[in-house]
Each structure stands twice: as C-alpha cells, then as structure tokens.
Design a protein around this motif. Structure first.
Motif, PDB file in Angstrom:
ATOM      1  N   ALA A 153      12.513   2.316  12.257  1.00  0.00           N
ATOM      2  CA  ALA A 153      12.411   2.899  11.068  1.00  0.00           C
ATOM      3  C   ALA A 153      10.839   3.990  11.080  1.00  0.00           C
ATOM      4  O   ALA A 153      11.043   5.064  10.469  1.00  0.00           O
ATOM      5  N   ALA A 154       9.885   3.501  11.638  1.00  0.00           N
ATOM      6  CA  ALA A 154       8.738   4.200  11.589  1.00  0.00           C
ATOM      7  C   ALA A 154       7.786   3.823  12.870  1.00  0.00           C
ATOM      8  O   ALA A 154       8.018   2.431  13.211  1.00  0.00           O
ATOM      9  N   VAL A 155       6.902   4.442  13.223  1.00  0.00           N
ATOM     10  CA  VAL A 155       5.845   4.062  14.314  1.00  0.00           C
ATOM     11  C   VAL A 155       4.583   4.187  13.439  1.00  0.00           C
ATOM     12  O   VAL A 155       4.369   5.309  12.632  1.00  0.00           O
ATOM     13  N   THR A 156       3.633   3.211  13.567  1.00  0.00           N
ATOM     14  CA  THR A 156       2.451   3.430  12.515  1.00  0.00           C
ATOM     15  C   THR A 156       1.274   3.612  13.546  1.00  0.00           C
ATOM     16  O   THR A 156       1.229   3.434  14.534  1.00  0.00           O
ATOM     17  N   PHE A 157       0.151   3.961  12.795  1.00  0.00           N
ATOM     18  CA  PHE A 157      -1.138   4.322  13.501  1.00  0.00           C
ATOM     19  C   PHE A 157      -2.196   4.190  12.561  1.00  0.00           C
ATOM     20  O   PHE A 157      -2.333   4.624  11.344  1.00  0.00           O
ATOM     21  N   LEU A 158      -3.249   3.571  12.991  1.00  0.00           N
ATOM     22  CA  LEU A 158      -4.552   3.619  11.938  1.00  0.00           C
ATOM     23  C   LEU A 158      -5.569   4.727  12.248  1.00  0.00           C
ATOM     24  O   LEU A 158      -5.877   5.179  13.365  1.00  0.00           O
ATOM     25  N   GLY A 159      -5.618   5.595  11.178  1.00  0.00           N
ATOM     26  CA  GLY A 159      -6.390   6.549  11.144  1.00  0.00           C
ATOM     27  C   GLY A 159      -7.830   6.781  11.544  1.00  0.00           C
ATOM     28  O   GLY A 159      -8.227   7.557  12.154  1.00  0.00           O
ATOM     29  N   GLY A 160      -8.375   5.572  11.692  1.00  0.00           N
ATOM     30  CA  GLY A 160      -9.746   5.549  12.107  1.00  0.00           C
ATOM     31  C   GLY A 160      -9.873   5.429  13.755  1.00  0.00           C
ATOM     32  O   GLY A 160     -10.856   5.428  14.351  1.00  0.00           O
ATOM     33  N   GLY A 185      13.287  11.014  16.893  1.00  0.00           N
ATOM     34  CA  GLY A 185      13.835  11.111  15.425  1.00  0.00           C
ATOM     35  C   GLY A 185      13.298  10.302  14.588  1.00  0.00           C
ATOM     36  O   GLY A 185      13.597  10.020  13.691  1.00  0.00           O
ATOM     37  N   VAL A 186      12.130   9.661  14.967  1.00  0.00           N
ATOM     38  CA  VAL A 186      11.320   8.644  14.317  1.00  0.00           C
ATOM     39  C   VAL A 186      10.292   9.116  13.550  1.00  0.00           C
ATOM     40  O   VAL A 186       9.178   9.703  14.290  1.00  0.00           O
ATOM     41  N   PRO A 187       9.896   8.778  12.393  1.00  0.00           N
ATOM     42  CA  PRO A 187       8.650   9.371  11.711  1.00  0.00           C
ATOM     43  C   PRO A 187       7.473   8.544  11.824  1.00  0.00           C
ATOM     44  O   PRO A 187       7.622   7.210  12.561  1.00  0.00           O
ATOM     45  N   VAL A 188       6.252   9.235  11.656  1.00  0.00           N
ATOM     46  CA  VAL A 188       5.051   8.361  11.855  1.00  0.00           C
ATOM     47  C   VAL A 188       4.166   8.167  10.505  1.00  0.00           C
ATOM     48  O   VAL A 188       3.918   9.235  10.092  1.00  0.00           O
ATOM     49  N   ILE A 189       3.716   6.883  10.422  1.00  0.00           N
ATOM     50  CA  ILE A 189       2.844   6.636   9.072  1.00  0.00           C
ATOM     51  C   ILE A 189       1.573   6.566   9.643  1.00  0.00           C
ATOM     52  O   ILE A 189       1.365   5.550  10.686  1.00  0.00           O
ATOM     53  N   VAL A 190       0.714   7.031   9.076  1.00  0.00           N
ATOM     54  CA  VAL A 190      -0.903   7.062   9.317  1.00  0.00           C
ATOM     55  C   VAL A 190      -1.428   6.015   8.152  1.00  0.00           C
ATOM     56  O   VAL A 190      -1.468   6.561   7.043  1.00  0.00           O
ATOM     57  N   PHE A 205      -4.668  14.162   9.998  1.00  0.00           N
ATOM     58  CA  PHE A 205      -3.893  13.435  10.528  1.00  0.00           C
ATOM     59  C   PHE A 205      -2.384  14.261  10.194  1.00  0.00           C
ATOM     60  O   PHE A 205      -1.449  13.985  11.235  1.00  0.00           O
ATOM     61  N   SER A 206      -2.322  14.999   9.104  1.00  0.00           N
ATOM     62  CA  SER A 206      -1.187  15.767   9.128  1.00  0.00           C
ATOM     63  C   SER A 206      -0.890  16.727   9.963  1.00  0.00           C
ATOM     64  O   SER A 206      -0.006  17.158  10.419  1.00  0.00           O
ATOM     65  N   GLU A 207      -2.190  17.425  10.319  1.00  0.00           N
ATOM     66  CA  GLU A 207      -2.049  18.623  11.225  1.00  0.00           C
ATOM     67  C   GLU A 207      -1.773  17.944  12.620  1.00  0.00           C
ATOM     68  O   GLU A 207      -1.298  18.825  13.501  1.00  0.00           O
ATOM     69  N   LEU A 208      -2.032  16.749  13.023  1.00  0.00           N
ATOM     70  CA  LEU A 208      -1.685  16.305  14.345  1.00  0.00           C
ATOM     71  C   LEU A 208      -0.314  15.783  14.321  1.00  0.00           C
ATOM     72  O   LEU A 208       0.184  15.347  15.296  1.00  0.00           O
ATOM     73  N   GLY A 209       0.575  16.089  13.167  1.00  0.00           N
ATOM     74  CA  GLY A 209       1.912  15.779  13.219  1.00  0.00           C
ATOM     75  C   GLY A 209       2.378  14.423  12.625  1.00  0.00           C
ATOM     76  O   GLY A 209       3.665  14.190  12.622  1.00  0.00           O
ATOM     77  N   ALA A 210       1.398  13.675  12.049  1.00  0.00           N
ATOM     78  CA  ALA A 210       2.052  12.705  11.293  1.00  0.00           C
ATOM     79  C   ALA A 210       2.817  12.924  10.269  1.00  0.00           C
ATOM     80  O   ALA A 210       2.457  13.850   9.300  1.00  0.00           O
ATOM     81  N   GLY A 232       2.383  14.546   2.758  1.00  0.00           N
ATOM     82  CA  GLY A 232       3.256  14.806   3.735  1.00  0.00           C
ATOM     83  C   GLY A 232       4.270  16.022   3.422  1.00  0.00           C
ATOM     84  O   GLY A 232       4.090  16.694   2.587  1.00  0.00           O
ATOM     85  N   LYS A 233       5.363  15.917   4.172  1.00  0.00           N
ATOM     86  CA  LYS A 233       6.575  17.034   3.809  1.00  0.00           C
ATOM     87  C   LYS A 233       7.298  16.827   2.702  1.00  0.00           C
ATOM     88  O   LYS A 233       7.761  15.455   2.240  1.00  0.00           O
ATOM     89  N   HIS A 234       8.098  17.748   2.100  1.00  0.00           N
ATOM     90  CA  HIS A 234       8.812  17.560   0.681  1.00  0.00           C
ATOM     91  C   HIS A 234       9.608  16.476   0.753  1.00  0.00           C
ATOM     92  O   HIS A 234       9.736  15.431  -0.015  1.00  0.00           O
ATOM     93  N   GLY A 235      10.682  16.482   1.811  1.00  0.00           N
ATOM     94  CA  GLY A 235      11.648  15.422   2.083  1.00  0.00           C
ATOM     95  C   GLY A 235      11.014  14.016   1.739  1.00  0.00           C
ATOM     96  O   GLY A 235      11.636  13.339   1.112  1.00  0.00           O
ATOM     97  N   LEU A 236      10.283  13.554   2.768  1.00  0.00           N
ATOM     98  CA  LEU A 236      10.066  12.330   2.921  1.00  0.00           C
ATOM     99  C   LEU A 236       9.010  11.947   1.601  1.00  0.00           C
ATOM    100  O   LEU A 236       9.214  10.507   1.073  1.00  0.00           O
ATOM    101  N   VAL A 237       8.422  12.818   1.002  1.00  0.00           N
ATOM    102  CA  VAL A 237       7.488  12.487   0.019  1.00  0.00           C
ATOM    103  C   VAL A 237       8.399  12.350  -1.143  1.00  0.00           C
ATOM    104  O   VAL A 237       7.931  11.401  -2.166  1.00  0.00           O
ATOM    105  N   GLU A 238       9.443  13.069  -1.491  1.00  0.00           N
ATOM    106  CA  GLU A 238      10.289  12.718  -2.354  1.00  0.00           C
ATOM    107  C   GLU A 238      11.206  11.427  -2.376  1.00  0.00           C
ATOM    108  O   GLU A 238      11.186  10.825  -3.426  1.00  0.00           O
ATOM    109  N   ALA A 239      11.212  11.074  -1.054  1.00  0.00           N
ATOM    110  CA  ALA A 239      11.714   9.723  -0.799  1.00  0.00           C
ATOM    111  C   ALA A 239      10.859   8.588  -1.151  1.00  0.00           C
ATOM    112  O   ALA A 239      11.080   7.509  -1.983  1.00  0.00           O
ATOM    113  N   CYS A 240       9.355   9.052  -1.249  1.00  0.00           N
ATOM    114  CA  CYS A 240       8.491   7.941  -1.588  1.00  0.00           C
ATOM    115  C   CYS A 240       8.412   7.962  -3.015  1.00  0.00           C
ATOM    116  O   CYS A 240       8.264   6.881  -3.781  1.00  0.00           O
ATOM    117  N   ARG A 241       8.577   8.993  -3.957  1.00  0.00           N
ATOM    118  CA  ARG A 241       8.753   8.990  -5.148  1.00  0.00           C
ATOM    119  C   ARG A 241       9.840   8.260  -6.013  1.00  0.00           C
ATOM    120  O   ARG A 241       9.682   7.300  -6.737  1.00  0.00           O
TER     121      ARG A 241
END
Length: 373
Positions: A153-160, A185-190, A205-210, A232-241
């Motif tokens: 569903a996602a790959v994660t990364f710690l921002g620090g 085709g997998v999103p990245v969560i930071v 982090f967003s500008e690096l592609g997360a 993030g981008k509109h689509g995934l952020v709307e899904a978050c809402r």
C-alpha cells in the motif's frame, strides 16, 4: 493563580525538546486568539477542512504541495495517510477498514527495520501489516525493491534521516526510495513529525517526491498540541480527508475540531513569515548562557553542538568530582520546583533551548549551582 497551580502541578522548564510528554511547544498569542475565534461559530466542518487545507498549501508555496489535511496529531496523520493509500476515496472500502477483505487489497506497508519506532504502529491502525526490511544500519535499495509487491500500500521513510541529519540509520536516500516505489506505482509516506526546524523541511520532503508528508502541528510549527498536518497532491490529500473526522472511517475517533484547524492554519501563517535566523540567534544565546554559567562547576564540562537545526549544549558529568551521577542530577533537577527537564543519556545531559523562555537558561544554571556548588 494558574489552572495548573490550582491542580497542585509544578511548572516545567522544558530544556528537553518539543516532546508530547511535556506538551509539545508554546502556542503564540495569535494562535490562541484564532482558536478562541473559531470556538464562537458553528461551521460546515468538511468545508472548513477543504478550505483551510488548500490555504495552508498556498502558504507553503511549493509546486510539489497542492493540498493539505489537518489531523489531530502526527500519529493520527500516519494512520489517516495509510488509510488513504489503502482505501483511497472508495466509501465502501473506507467503511470496511481496518478489515482488508476485498479482492486485491493492498495489505502491507514497507518500512526499514531501523525506522521502526513506537509510532510505526499507527500505520497498522488502518489495517496493513508492516514488512520490515534491512538491519540495524538500514535497508539497501535492493532490499527495499525486493519487498515491494502488488500487496504494498505504501513505503515509509523517517524524515530525519536525510544526509547529515541521521538519527535512525538508512542506506537508501529518500530520492532513491521514491524512485523505487513510484516505479511500482506505490506512494511514499514520510514521517516528519519533529523535523521542524529547519524551516526548509516544510517543503523539502515533498519536493524530493514524497506523496504524503506528515508534520506535528504542536512541535516546531507551534500550533495546537492536538493537531497535525498532511501535505501532498490533491488526490491523496482528498482521500486523507475522507478517511478522517468527521466521516465514518478509521480516522473518526481521531477528532480534530474547528478550533485546532483554525489554530494550526494561523500557526502556519506565522511560521512561513517567521524570522528563523533570529530564532537560531536566540537559541545560541541561551545555549551560551548555560555553557558560561556551568563553566566553574566542578565535575561538569560542556560543549555546544548543532542538532536538527538547533544549537544545543551537551554537559558531561564526572560523578567522582561532581558528587552526583548524571542520572541522579537529572532526577534532582526534575524533582525541583519548577521541574527542569533535560535529555539524559549515560554520563551526559543535553540542554535543548528550543522551548526555553526568557530567564530560564539562567534558572537552569542557578539550580545546577545549588545542587553541585
């Protein structure tokens, strides 16, 4: 008399950092006023979520950030972001979570073993299980790539964990990880909960592609403690809402109210206009005041260092000469009134001035002098 004094609680001098256990950070007067204003009206909460989120994205002003969602904390942000990656905007799937019982459900989140903290449980709150890769030094690109499948569903990364700022090891840069995940085709969560300062992290982090980046609202942003921010981008952020309060979803118990939304919006307005260089100068001055003040104390040596954009002081305690171990000194500082909290590790105490208030650096020196003089 303050409400805490009426309850019999001591004030805390926070030289420990923007930790939740001490209340995060201090809200500026303007944030408190925004929350007070918000409390005096009823409002269409889904509409407020949309309007405030898009205004926050405009304030941050990065082409990589189209939208934002306000949640009740960074931990909630991890759960809501994961739910968005799993269920998207499909109402039936949103209602089904955390049960991933539909055909083709993506029920795994890939994470480096070295990035598994106590907060990683929040990815699982939406239903997926963690697929841990790599060892204590992090995971290689090859290990991450081999873990990604049609179930991811996602790959994660710690921002620090950016170069030069590592607190948890990684052998794969964020840019490399993004490329690997996006190729499948997998999103990245930071998880960037505590990664402000430096201020440029709000965009980096967003500008690096997360795809989704989560910050605490009550740490570096100095917003309400019970708030967090997903960028993030509109689509995934709307899904978050849609996976968040007030909708029937896994995010429904993680309620963020109109007061927190407006408070965080005001905090972001202040943060992007803030003189961050002046903050650093103030932290340096308080750090130096502590160093100068303990210089004559027998058994205490100190040095200033930079960590996560903040000048800090590392005090080393020679138990034989000081008459107290670092652990005992930590306890006595915390047991006083006001209670003084620093970070203790081995024979060292670290003074983080991020949350200090005027006069508190001097109070720390005075208390240490009383205990060791």
């Amino acid at each position: 008399m303050t409400i805490y004094e009426r309850l019999g609680l001591r004030r805390v001098i926070n030289a420990h950092g923007t930790v939740t256990i001490l209340g995060g950070s201090m809200m500026p007067r303007e944030v408190v006023e925004a929350m007070d204003e918000a409390a005096k009206w009823f409002v269409d909460l889904p509409e407020l979520h949309r309007v405030a989120g898009r205004h926050i994205a405009e304030l941050i002003d990065s082409p990589a950030i189209e939208d934002a969602a306000v949640v009740c904390g960074a931990a909630a942000g991890l759960a809501v972001a994961t739910a968005a990656c799993v269920a998207g905007t499909d109402r039936a799937k949103i209602r089904a979570l955390p049960h991933l019982d539909w055909d083709g459900a993506r029920d795994q989140v890939v994470i480096q073993r070295s990035h598994v903290t106590g907060f990683a449980q929040n990815y699982c709150n939406a239903g997926p299980r963690l697929v841990e890769v790599g060892g204590t030094e992090g995971a290689t690109p090859e290990e991450i790539e081999s873990a990604i499948s049609e179930r991811t569903a996602a790959v994660t990364f710690l921002g620090g964990e950016l170069e030069g700022n590592a607190r948890f090891p990684t052998r794969t840069s964020l840019a490399e990880l993004v490329a690997l995940a996006h190729a499948r085709g997998v999103p990245v969560i930071v998880d960037a909960a505590a990664e402000l300062p430096p201020a440029e992290h709000l965009r980096l982090f967003s500008e690096l592609g997360a795809d989704l980046v989560i910050f605490s609202g009550g740490k570096g942003l100095r917003g309400p403690q019970a708030s967090g921010l997903i960028l993030g981008k509109h689509g995934l952020v709307e899904a978050c809402r849609l996976n968040n309060n007030p909708h029937a979803s896994v995010g429904r118990p993680m309620k963020v109210g109109k007061e927190e939304i407006c408070g965080l919006l005001r905090a972001v307005e202040l943060y992007v206009a803030r003189d961050h260089a002046a903050d650093i100068r103030q932290w340096e001055a308080w750090a130096q005041a502590v160093l100068d003040g303990v210089r004559e104390l027998d058994g205490i040596s100190g040095e200033q260092f930079l960590a996560r954009g903040i000048p800090q002081v590392r005090l080393t305690v020679d138990e034989r000469r000081a008459g107290l171990s670092a652990a005992a000194l930590t306890t006595r500082l915390r047991d006083g009134d006001p209670s003084i909290w620093m970070t203790h590790a081995g024979d060292t105490l670290t003074v983080n001035p991020h949350n200090l208030q005027p006069g508190e650096a001097e109070h720390i020196v005075e208390r240490m002098s009383d205990l060791l003089g």
